[in-house]
Design a protein around this motif. Structure first.
Motif, short mmCIF file in Angstrom:
data_model
loop_
_atom_site.label_atom_id
_atom_site.label_comp_id
_atom_site.label_asym_id
_atom_site.label_seq_id
_atom_site.Cartn_x
_atom_site.Cartn_y
_atom_site.Cartn_z
N LEU A 163 -5.33 0.50 11.81
CA LEU A 163 -5.69 1.08 10.52
C LEU A 163 -6.92 0.41 9.92
O LEU A 163 -7.33 0.76 8.84
CB LEU A 163 -4.54 0.91 9.53
CG LEU A 163 -3.46 1.96 9.49
CD1 LEU A 163 -2.41 1.53 8.50
CD2 LEU A 163 -4.04 3.27 9.08
N SER A 199 -5.18 8.46 -4.20
CA SER A 199 -4.10 9.22 -4.81
C SER A 199 -3.87 8.80 -6.25
O SER A 199 -3.16 9.49 -6.98
CB SER A 199 -2.82 9.06 -4.00
OG SER A 199 -2.32 7.76 -4.16
N MET A 200 -4.45 7.66 -6.68
CA MET A 200 -4.30 7.29 -8.09
C MET A 200 -5.23 8.11 -8.98
O MET A 200 -5.11 8.06 -10.21
CB MET A 200 -4.62 5.81 -8.27
CG MET A 200 -3.54 4.92 -7.73
SD MET A 200 -3.44 3.37 -8.59
CE MET A 200 -4.91 2.58 -8.06
N ILE A 232 -5.24 13.11 4.96
CA ILE A 232 -4.60 12.01 5.67
C ILE A 232 -4.28 12.39 7.10
O ILE A 232 -4.47 11.59 8.02
CB ILE A 232 -3.32 11.61 4.92
CG1 ILE A 232 -3.70 11.12 3.55
CG2 ILE A 232 -2.58 10.54 5.65
CD1 ILE A 232 -2.54 10.97 2.66
N GLU A 245 -4.71 16.55 -0.24
CA GLU A 245 -4.59 15.14 0.15
C GLU A 245 -3.88 15.03 1.49
O GLU A 245 -4.21 14.17 2.30
CB GLU A 245 -3.77 14.43 -0.91
CG GLU A 245 -4.13 13.00 -1.03
CD GLU A 245 -3.36 12.39 -2.13
OE1 GLU A 245 -3.61 12.76 -3.28
OE2 GLU A 245 -2.50 11.56 -1.82
N GLY A 266 -5.92 2.94 17.48
CA GLY A 266 -4.85 1.96 17.57
C GLY A 266 -4.78 0.99 16.41
O GLY A 266 -4.07 0.02 16.46
N PHE A 321 -6.59 5.76 1.01
CA PHE A 321 -5.82 6.92 0.56
C PHE A 321 -4.92 6.59 -0.61
O PHE A 321 -4.72 7.41 -1.50
CB PHE A 321 -5.00 7.48 1.73
CG PHE A 321 -5.85 8.09 2.78
CD1 PHE A 321 -5.75 7.70 4.09
CD2 PHE A 321 -6.77 9.06 2.46
CE1 PHE A 321 -6.55 8.26 5.05
CE2 PHE A 321 -7.57 9.63 3.42
CZ PHE A 321 -7.46 9.22 4.72
N ALA A 322 -4.38 5.36 -0.64
CA ALA A 322 -3.52 4.97 -1.77
C ALA A 322 -4.33 4.98 -3.06
O ALA A 322 -3.88 5.48 -4.09
CB ALA A 322 -2.94 3.58 -1.51
N GLU A 357 -5.27 11.23 -9.31
CA GLU A 357 -4.59 12.34 -9.96
C GLU A 357 -4.00 11.95 -11.30
O GLU A 357 -4.02 12.73 -12.26
CB GLU A 357 -3.47 12.85 -9.05
CG GLU A 357 -3.99 13.52 -7.81
CD GLU A 357 -3.12 13.23 -6.64
OE1 GLU A 357 -1.94 12.97 -6.85
OE2 GLU A 357 -3.63 13.25 -5.52
N LEU A 378 -5.29 3.04 4.87
CA LEU A 378 -4.19 3.33 3.96
C LEU A 378 -4.55 2.95 2.52
O LEU A 378 -4.20 3.64 1.57
CB LEU A 378 -2.95 2.58 4.41
CG LEU A 378 -1.66 2.93 3.72
CD1 LEU A 378 -1.37 4.39 3.89
CD2 LEU A 378 -0.53 2.11 4.27
N PHE A 379 -5.30 1.85 2.38
CA PHE A 379 -5.76 1.44 1.05
C PHE A 379 -6.63 2.53 0.44
O PHE A 379 -6.49 2.88 -0.73
CB PHE A 379 -6.55 0.13 1.18
CG PHE A 379 -7.14 -0.35 -0.10
CD1 PHE A 379 -8.48 -0.15 -0.38
CD2 PHE A 379 -6.37 -1.01 -1.01
CE1 PHE A 379 -9.03 -0.59 -1.55
CE2 PHE A 379 -6.92 -1.47 -2.19
CZ PHE A 379 -8.25 -1.25 -2.46
N ASP A 383 -6.40 -5.32 6.57
CA ASP A 383 -5.80 -4.86 7.82
C ASP A 383 -5.42 -3.39 7.74
O ASP A 383 -5.51 -2.66 8.69
CB ASP A 383 -4.55 -5.71 8.11
CG ASP A 383 -4.10 -5.50 9.53
OD1 ASP A 383 -2.90 -5.64 9.79
OD2 ASP A 383 -4.95 -5.21 10.38
N GLY A 384 -4.97 -2.93 6.59
CA GLY A 384 -4.56 -1.53 6.45
C GLY A 384 -5.59 -0.78 5.62
O GLY A 384 -5.23 -0.08 4.68
N PHE A 423 0.89 4.19 -2.86
CA PHE A 423 0.67 5.53 -2.40
C PHE A 423 1.81 6.45 -2.84
O PHE A 423 1.59 7.51 -3.41
CB PHE A 423 0.63 5.46 -0.88
CG PHE A 423 0.06 6.64 -0.23
CD1 PHE A 423 0.35 6.90 1.08
CD2 PHE A 423 -0.79 7.48 -0.89
CE1 PHE A 423 -0.19 7.98 1.71
CE2 PHE A 423 -1.33 8.55 -0.27
CZ PHE A 423 -1.02 8.81 1.03
N LEU A 470 0.83 -1.21 0.00
CA LEU A 470 0.00 0.00 0.00
C LEU A 470 0.87 1.25 0.00
O LEU A 470 0.57 2.22 -0.71
CB LEU A 470 -0.92 0.00 1.21
CG LEU A 470 -2.04 -1.03 1.14
CD1 LEU A 470 -2.76 -1.09 2.46
CD2 LEU A 470 -2.99 -0.67 0.04
#
Lengths: 104, 160, 396
Positions: C194, C144-145, C181, C177, C192, C140-141, C147, C137-138, C133-134, B58, B54
């Motif tokens: 993500l 960000s694609m 975040i 962005e 505690g 936001f990742a 753009e 973050l997934f 699990d994340g 990112f 990830l």
């Protein structure tokens, strides 16, 4: 039959060599930067492959190194591209063959 | 781990990387570069390091690719093709690849299958970052700040 | 039917569908389960997209003292059908010197990233399509694609207005962005984890017996929620930040050269982005699928999520109908000089709240931190313009 470590290492070696090809055989500065980024990514892939197939004792070293390598690659890309911009502003060219003012 | 998934991702990544290295048009090469890095992130997912995958998407696709695109646009000359292609680079790359593959195939220690390891959770990565790797973390922070300030100074307009 | 079974009715339907396939191998069952999730998700959100597109026009019309569309169907509610047919039968014009691949892939990429982002949001108890699990973050990742897709749209059209619009859009999206975040960071810090499921679980329960433990009811959470919402407004290119698609300025920005179904895809991507950001705001700050009061827990969890989502979407539409468009340099100024320092303050305030014990004293200390920085920033960024008193002149 699941892939052994050799497969991953060969793929990362191939990615590294393609990055090397881009860095060595292109004349545009940004292409050379793309090649360098690919080489860094190939090295990171190597680290993660060894972490996965390694013994239990080194639990997370490979992952840590890969995370730091990605962060450093981002910083280096930013500075490299700023350099390309500054050079373009001065010399009006991005062809690295034309930047030969220090040639003896 | 699935061999079919591995082969598909490997073909995708390597062909995108090859396209990024050889396409004459700069923008096409950048888009292929983004696809290649999504492929590398897929490899990370396959290997069980989801957090790194990830972070890779990112930072590389979301930030570095956009940076490269902006720089291409700001350093434009018509036509924006790359002039000249140096063939000695290709020969050197093929030789290096040959050497690396020979050394990989010769080493018996790497012909191993994947052992069963416990999944590395994000919590564990965070704990390790803050205890064992706190010094590298702070150094990377300083490095990123220095890179930020340095890049800004490099492209600032000079005051006449 | 107990409240529990109404709450889990979608899970029961899915298990019944999977039992129809019976003794299939493990990997086939996994693929089928994922497919059922995807079909349900897409079906729901595409219907919501159609409903919101007509409701937005009606609500905007009412705010502007006129009826919205009211010809097609009862109260105009079948308008999306008419819009869909219109978009589908329009001629697909591609500029002659446009880059064919970039021109085609761009709307698909933007829509795909918006749909991907919808996959990790918990819609109800045990109803997360893909629990990673994340997960945050997934989100936001994948966001960000977007753009890269916007850039491909602008550059692939071979048009100076499109290029300019795309540059402005990317500059705006990249600037906001970071606050997006960083305002999600205190939630992750306090929760505690993500994983969106863990964050929603941490907001369950009631303090003092009747106040829900949602993060929006703490000072850092309220500030972070407002900043997250503003950044979400900018990320989906909505008024007052719709400089990239400003209709009176640069025609349609990066979407100028698109006609027919591709334009509808851009439209779809914008609304789905709105849904994704609202869904994440509900998950992070408004307690996900939890009910606000104990006696209201009979209403199923997915219905609570939908109510909160609709409230946020209404606020999106309300803001569009009320505020004028900002200039692009005002947008960037706002991002880097105000929103970013305030979002860092939210992180510090959350840490203060946690370290002084999560009781009243923690509440007061973190409120003091947020208020202090806000007052200092507003003093420092004051432009000191004094306007003359307004004079009104009416027509005779």
């Amino acid at each position: 039959m699941s892939p052994t470590l050799q497969f991953f290492l060969i793929v990362s070696a191939a990615l590294f060599c393609i990055g090397l090809l881009a860095a060595l055989s292109r004349r545009h500065a940004i292409f050379i930067l793309i090649g360098i980024e690919m080489m860094l990514a190939a090295a990171g892939l190597n680290f993660i492959a060894f972490w996965r197939f390694g013994s239990e004792s080194q639990q997370s070293t490979g992952v840590m190194v890969a995370i730091f390598a990605i962060a450093i690659a981002a910083a280096e890309a930013a500075v490299g591209l700023a350099l390309v911009l500054a050079v373009y502003r001065h010399y009006r060219t991005t062809n690295v063959d034309k930047l030969d003012q220090l040639k003896g | 781990m699935n061999t079919a998934a591995f082969i598909i991702i490997a073909v995708l990544t390597l062909s995108a990387a090859l396209a990024a290295a050889t396409l004459p048009q700069l923008i096409h090469a950048t888009l292929a570069f983004a696809v290649a890095f999504i492929g590398v992130a897929a490899f990370y997912f396959l290997l069980g390091a989801e957090f790194v995958g990830l972070v890779q998407v990112f930072i590389y696709v979301g930030a570095v690719a956009v940076l490269i695109v902006f720089t291409i646009l700001l350093t434009r000359r018509d036509p924006e093709k790359d002039h000249g292609f140096n063939w000695t680079g290709v020969i050197i790359a093929i030789l290096v690849f040959g050497g690396l593959v020979w050394s990989i195939l010769k080493t018996p220690a790497v012909a191993i299958g994947a052992p069963k390891i416990e999944a590395l959770t994000v919590k564990r990565i965070g704990e390790t970052l803050m205890t064992d790797y706190v010094w590298p973390l702070q150094c990377v922070g300083v490095l990123l700040t220095a890179a930020l300030i340095g890049a800004l100074i490099l492209v600032m307009e000079e005051k006449r | 039917m107990s409240a529990q079974s109404v709450d889990q009715v979608f899970l029961y339907v899915k298990q019944w569908l999977l039992s129809l396939v019976g003794g299939a191998p493990e990997w086939l069952l996994q693929i089928l389960s994922a497919l059922i999730n995807i079909v349900a998700l897409l079906g729901f959100f595409l219907t919501l997209f159609a409903a919101i597109s007509v409701l937005e026009r009606k609500i905007l019309g009412r705010m502007q003292n006129r009826y919205g569309p009211n010809r097609v169907g009862p109260f105009g509610l079948l308008q999306p059908v008419a819009d869909g047919i219109k978009m589908l039968i329009k001629e697909d014009i591609v500029p002659a010197r446009a880059d064919k691949i970039a021109h085609f892939v761009a709307p698909v990429l933007i829509a795909a990233t918006a749909i991907l982002a919808l996959g990790i949001i918990p819609y109800g108890r045990n109803m997360t399509p893909f629990a990673i699990d994340g997960g945050i973050l997934f989100f936001f990742a994948v966001g960000s694609m977007t753009e890269v897709g916007v850039f491909m749209a602008g550059w692939g059209s071979n048009n100076k207005f499109s290029m300019l619009g795309a540059m402005r859009a990317i500059a705006q999206m990249v600037s906001y962005e970071l606050p997006l975040i960083i305002t999600a960071l205190p939630v992750v810090m306090v929760g505690g984890s993500l994983s969106p499921d863990a964050i929603v679980d941490a907001q369950g329960g009631y303090s003092l017996g009747f106040i829900p433990r949602w993060y929006v009811f703490s000072p850092w959470g309220a500030a972070a929620f407002i900043l997250f919402f503003i950044s979400g407004l900018v990320e989906s290119n909505r008024t007052p930040f719709d400089v990239p698609e400003g209709e009176s300025e640069i025609v349609a920005g990066h979407m100028t050269e698109y006609s027919g179904f591709k334009y509808a895809t851009f439209f779809l991507a914008e609304y789905l982005g709105m849904f994704a950001v609202s869904g994440l705001a509900v998950t992070l700050f408004l307690g996900g699928w939890h009910a606000p009061f104990k006696f209201l827990e009979i209403i199923p969890s997915y219905l609570w999520f939908f109510i909160k989502l609709s409230a946020l979407l209404f606020v999106f539409i309300w803001i569009r109908g009320t505020l004028p468009r900002t200039r692009v340099d005002q947008v960037m100024n706002f991002a880097w000089k105000f929103v970013l320092p305030m979002s860092f303050t939210c992180v510090i305030a959350a840490a203060v709240w946690h370290l002084t014990g999560r009781r009243l004293s923690g509440w007061l200390w973190s409120f003091a931190v947020v208020a202090l920085v806000y007052l200092a920033l507003s003093r420092l960024l004051d432009t000191r313009k004094k306007f003359a008193p307004r004079t009104y002149r009416f027509a005779e």
